[in-house]
Scaffold this active site. Structure first.
Site, PDB file in Angstrom:
ATOM      1  N   SER A   1      12.242   2.987  -6.147  1.00  0.00           N
ATOM      2  CA  SER A   1      12.363   2.768  -7.603  1.00  0.00           C
ATOM      3  C   SER A   1      11.235   3.432  -8.401  1.00  0.00           C
ATOM      4  O   SER A   1      11.219   3.351  -9.635  1.00  0.00           O
ATOM      5  CB  SER A   1      12.356   1.264  -7.900  1.00  0.00           C
ATOM      6  OG  SER A   1      11.062   0.721  -7.718  1.00  0.00           O
TER       7      SER A   1
ATOM      8  N   ASP B   1       3.307  -2.872  -7.648  1.00  0.00           N
ATOM      9  CA  ASP B   1       2.912  -1.645  -6.931  1.00  0.00           C
ATOM     10  C   ASP B   1       3.040  -0.433  -7.851  1.00  0.00           C
ATOM     11  O   ASP B   1       2.195   0.469  -7.837  1.00  0.00           O
ATOM     12  CB  ASP B   1       3.781  -1.458  -5.686  1.00  0.00           C
ATOM     13  CG  ASP B   1       3.627  -2.616  -4.720  1.00  0.00           C
ATOM     14  OD1 ASP B   1       2.539  -3.231  -4.704  1.00  0.00           O
ATOM     15  OD2 ASP B   1       4.598  -2.913  -4.000  1.00  0.00           O
TER      16      ASP B   1
ATOM     17  N   GLY C   1       0.826  -1.210   0.000  1.00  0.00           N
ATOM     18  CA  GLY C   1       0.000   0.000   0.000  1.00  0.00           C
ATOM     19  C   GLY C   1       0.853   1.249   0.000  1.00  0.00           C
ATOM     20  O   GLY C   1       0.577   2.214  -0.728  1.00  0.00           O
TER      21      GLY C   1
ATOM     22  N   ARG D   1      15.482  -0.257 -11.580  1.00  0.00           N
ATOM     23  CA  ARG D   1      16.150   0.315 -10.391  1.00  0.00           C
ATOM     24  C   ARG D   1      15.983  -0.619  -9.198  1.00  0.00           C
ATOM     25  O   ARG D   1      14.974  -1.303  -9.095  1.00  0.00           O
ATOM     26  CB  ARG D   1      15.475   1.647 -10.031  1.00  0.00           C
ATOM     27  CG  ARG D   1      15.581   2.639 -11.134  1.00  0.00           C
ATOM     28  CD  ARG D   1      14.663   3.792 -10.880  1.00  0.00           C
ATOM     29  NE  ARG D   1      14.807   4.721 -11.985  1.00  0.00           N
ATOM     30  CZ  ARG D   1      14.030   5.759 -12.189  1.00  0.00           C
ATOM     31  NH1 ARG D   1      13.050   6.026 -11.353  1.00  0.00           N
ATOM     32  NH2 ARG D   1      14.226   6.543 -13.215  1.00  0.00           N
TER      33      ARG D   1
ATOM     34  N   GLY E   1       3.247  -7.977 -20.103  1.00  0.00           N
ATOM     35  CA  GLY E   1       2.354  -6.821 -20.050  1.00  0.00           C
ATOM     36  C   GLY E   1       1.159  -7.081 -19.151  1.00  0.00           C
ATOM     37  O   GLY E   1       1.281  -7.741 -18.126  1.00  0.00           O
TER      38      GLY E   1
ATOM     39  N   ASN F   1      -1.669 -10.810 -10.350  1.00  0.00           N
ATOM     40  CA  ASN F   1      -0.711 -11.418 -11.274  1.00  0.00           C
ATOM     41  C   ASN F   1      -1.181 -12.855 -11.524  1.00  0.00           C
ATOM     42  O   ASN F   1      -2.265 -13.257 -11.076  1.00  0.00           O
ATOM     43  CB  ASN F   1       0.726 -11.320 -10.728  1.00  0.00           C
ATOM     44  CG  ASN F   1       0.928 -12.141  -9.450  1.00  0.00           C
ATOM     45  OD1 ASN F   1       0.116 -13.014  -9.098  1.00  0.00           O
ATOM     46  ND2 ASN F   1       2.001 -11.864  -8.737  1.00  0.00           N
TER      47      ASN F   1
HETATM   48  O1  RIB Z   1       5.135  -5.571  -3.593  1.00  0.00           O
HETATM   49  C1  RIB Z   1       6.393  -5.482  -2.974  1.00  0.00           C
HETATM   50  C2  RIB Z   1       6.235  -5.346  -1.493  1.00  0.00           C
HETATM   51  O2  RIB Z   1       5.673  -6.533  -0.978  1.00  0.00           O
HETATM   52  C3  RIB Z   1       7.533  -5.168  -0.752  1.00  0.00           C
HETATM   53  O3  RIB Z   1       7.848  -3.802  -0.567  1.00  0.00           O
HETATM   54  C4  RIB Z   1       7.297  -5.899   0.559  1.00  0.00           C
HETATM   55  O4  RIB Z   1       7.269  -5.045   1.655  1.00  0.00           O
HETATM   56  C5  RIB Z   1       5.965  -6.618   0.396  1.00  0.00           C
HETATM   57  O5  RIB Z   1       4.967  -5.987   1.051  1.00  0.00           O
END
Ligand code: RIB
Length: 307
Positions: free
Chosen positions: A293, A254, A42, A287, A226, A185
């Site tokens: 990143s 994320d 999050g 990165r 993709g 995913n």
């Molecule tokens: O999606 C990556 C994240 O999953 C990492 O930052 C780790 O903390 C986990 O929550």
């Protein structure tokens, strides 16, 4: 026009180890490097969205310790507005991240600490903010009942809803019905709708199953291939973009969710927003680290222009 993006989720400190392989049980191996940095899905999504130009509020729970200080500094630098319940009875969590040196792929253990105590009451206390958002986003690192309640409040208030169902878990039907978009995913899609996703046809089958279960427009993220989008009228693969050699894929999902939510909040069409999310993710994997990143808006626009 509404512009706010509200994200409910977890902050943890990422402890990232690069090594040739993971140790076996009872074995110690030498690693190549160690980095401590900000993480949690999050929080990473909030940082990605803010750096991509979004007006982001992050709802979470922190301990009262050094990792909480790291969290606040991260959000301040990225321009994220924290909406935090301080929890003196728990700790700010951490994640163990193994990064395979050859591929940049990862394996993670997360202990969310105080964020595992995010409650329905915490969410209801932010009902006006959540319901009034342009876009509401959550994941599955905090308790499911809090996520479902927040999605319900968002939906009722007219916010667009995105569930990133990570880490993989069973998601109740009642919760899927509250989601305009889900962004699993391959593994997460299989865990929820029971379709093993290896090919594009599999992704299409998984997306169809999500729609049968009440999601308006599932987006199956497919790593270097993709993201597959299906809203019942338009179904297509948005190809991944390349922004250079892959260094680390942790946090790519994320980055996608953060970028996608900004584009949606700005009124882009969902397919265009998926492309914006793919560009955000493409830069992030070049990165190291997760939150660190995440690209700036100008970098995303430059990649979209050149792709
Ligand atoms: O999606 C990556 C994240 O999953 C990492 O930052 C780790 O903390 C986990 O929550």
């Amino acid at each position: 026009m509404r512009t706010d993006i509200v994200i409910l989720g977890v902050f943890v400190a990422d402890t990232a180890y690069r090594a040739e392989r993971q140790p076996r049980m009872g074995e110690t191996i030498m690693g190549n490097s160690f980095v401590l940095g900000p993480g949690g899905k999050g929080s990473n999504q909030s940082v990605a969205a803010a750096r991509a130009g979004g007006n982001v509020h992050f709802v979470t729970r922190l301990g009262m310790d050094d990792f909480a200080i790291m969290a606040r500094k991260t959000w301040e630098e990225a321009g994220v507005t924290p909406v935090v319940t301080d929890d003196p009875d728990s700790y700010t969590g951490a994640a163990y991240i193994f990064i395979e040196e050859a591929s940049g792929d990862n394996a993670i253990i997360i202990s969310p600490g105080a964020a595992a105590r995010i409650s329905v009451a915490d969410v209801e206390a932010q009902a006006a903010l959540i319901g009034g958002a342009a876009v509401f986003v959550t994941q599955l690192e905090q308790p499911m009942d809090a996520a479902e309640r927040a999605l319900g409040i968002a939906r009722q208030g007219g916010a667009r809803t995105i569930l990133n169902p990570a880490p993989a878990a069973q998601v109740p039907q009642s919760m899927l019905e509250l989601c305009e978009f889900v962004t699993p995913n391959e593994t997460e899609a299989e865990g929820i709708v029971g379709v093993t996703v290896k090919t594009l046809d599999d992704a299409a089958a998984a997306a169809a199953r999500f729609r049968e279960r009440g999601v308006s427009a599932p987006i199956i993220t497919l790593g270097e291939r993709g993201a597959y989008y299906d809203d019942g009228e338009t179904a297509e693969l948005v190809p991944a973009m390349s922004a250079g050699p892959v260094v680390e894929t942790t946090g790519a999902g994320d980055a996608f969710n953060g970028g996608f939510s900004v584009a949606l909040a700005e009124g882009m069409k969902p397919l265009e927003a998926v492309r914006f999310g793919c560009a955000t993710a493409a830069i992030s994997v070049t990165r190291p680290g997760t939150a660190p990143s995440m690209p700036a808006r100008s970098e995303i626009e430059a990649l979209l222009k050149s792709s």
